[in-house]
Design an enzyme around this catalytic site. Sequence first.
Site, PDB file in Angstrom:
ATOM      1  N   LYS A 123      35.131  44.242  22.410  1.00  0.00           N
ATOM      2  CA  LYS A 123      37.262  44.842  23.985  1.00  0.00           C
ATOM      3  C   LYS A 123      37.846  43.509  24.354  1.00  0.00           C
ATOM      4  CE  LYS A 123      34.589  46.488  26.867  1.00  0.00           C
ATOM      5  NZ  LYS A 123      32.952  46.656  26.973  1.00  0.00           N
ATOM      6  N   ASN A 146      38.670  42.494  32.494  1.00  0.00           N
ATOM      7  CA  ASN A 146      36.806  42.514  32.692  1.00  0.00           C
ATOM      8  C   ASN A 146      36.616  41.604  32.005  1.00  0.00           C
ATOM      9  OD1 ASN A 146      34.121  43.977  33.165  1.00  0.00           O
ATOM     10  ND2 ASN A 146      34.224  44.181  30.771  1.00  0.00           N
ATOM     11  N   HIS A 193      24.554  50.555  28.691  1.00  0.00           N
ATOM     12  CA  HIS A 193      24.726  50.619  29.824  1.00  0.00           C
ATOM     13  C   HIS A 193      24.215  51.966  30.834  1.00  0.00           C
ATOM     14  CE1 HIS A 193      27.465  47.370  30.799  1.00  0.00           C
ATOM     15  NE2 HIS A 193      28.363  47.483  29.745  1.00  0.00           N
TER      16      HIS A 193
END
Length: 460
Positions: A123, A146, A193
């Site tokens: 990302k 982010n 996660h």
Amino acid sequence: MSDTLELADKRVLVVGLERTGLATALFCRARGARVTASELRPEPAVAERAAQLRAAGVALEFGGHRRETFLDQDLIVPSPGVPLEIGPLAAARAAGVPVCSEIELAARFLRGRLVAITGSNGKTTTTLLTGHILEGAGRRVLVGGNVGTPLISLVDRSAPDAVTVAEVSSFQLEAIDRFRPDVALLLNLTPDHLDRHPSLDAYARAKARIFENQRAEDAAVVNADDAAAARLAPAKPRRFWFSRRGPVDSGACLEDGRIVFRSGDRLVGLLHRADVGLRGEHNLENVLAAACAAVLAGASPEEIREGVRSFAGVEHRLEFVAEIAGVAFYNDSKATNVDAALKSVAAFPGNLLVILGGKDKGGDFTLLAPLLAEKAHVALLIGAAAEKIAGQLAGAVPVERPGTLEAAIERAYELARPGDTVLLAPACASFDQFRNYEHRGQVFKQLVRAIETRASADRR
């Protein structure tokens, strides 16, 4: 929540005082909201931020989250690190108090076009590369999310002719309502996660929300080579793909050593494979994704080619640090899950001493065993996950447990021979020993440079 959001005189609760929480509280207060910030830690742990908020007129609560405070709000904005399932938040939602993420709030106020990028890995590189290409193309570009700068911090700098390129995480996407990117990218989907999301399916659903509110005129860009991501491709917006393995009907792909963009009968050459200076096949995928996004945002082939050629890479992502006595040191602190570590190791031909470990995120470290057996002399384990990793790598590669990053680097330098590479690719989060992955990467570089200084003095 309506498409337009009036904050003046509204009771707004911001939960968590990391970068995003601080920016959100100040944003809402500047627009006349009656803001309260709730933080689990005691005030001394966030003293500087507390002073800044108090000066702005924000009410502060420390040392825990009070249920009655959560219930007495018009809007709650939790920071990305705050699980939506915590008791006070769950109670507020059950009572009908609106809860939304910071990216949802920011998107209500942003002007111009929005390119949003998510995925398990890549990302940050794709976000920064897309922004770099568009900036070089002369566009008015804002980059955040982010990746470091909260999206809400970019609102006041946005304009109708601007393009905002935002990295967005599953934590941010799980609390959206009307968040709608003009161009949305899903790079890949691998387990990550799982210490926060209850299952891989739940994690995937959160990622897929990036497409949820897109309209027919918007664009969705998905990795055709990643089966899990491809299954989440939406039907409503225009669909584009990227692939390094074969042609695509619409989107960017690799053909005969060239990156091309196809849309219907139109085929445009963008750049050659040799123009990509970033190490690793995973970075070729990131370039394909960024090139596709840049085309959709209006960049020309020449502008894309120059942007890719001039992109220096991302700090803490396969970052070369130093070569000492013929031993190369690479910092991939951003490799915070198993899949990212796999891609990191795969980017090198072999002769590796790999530093692994940190806070486990529910990863399956057995997936690393075959590649480490092929490419690594030793795995040096640090942090809370060391014992789990040692057990799951047993028999595949020699394992040592230095425990700390400093001890691991010293041991790696002691074991390494000219031609070897010491690679920090933790496959874990950093929070057991460091503030974040950036802090871990910075410490790695400082320690390596200390060895470099010592080695240079020894040669005199």
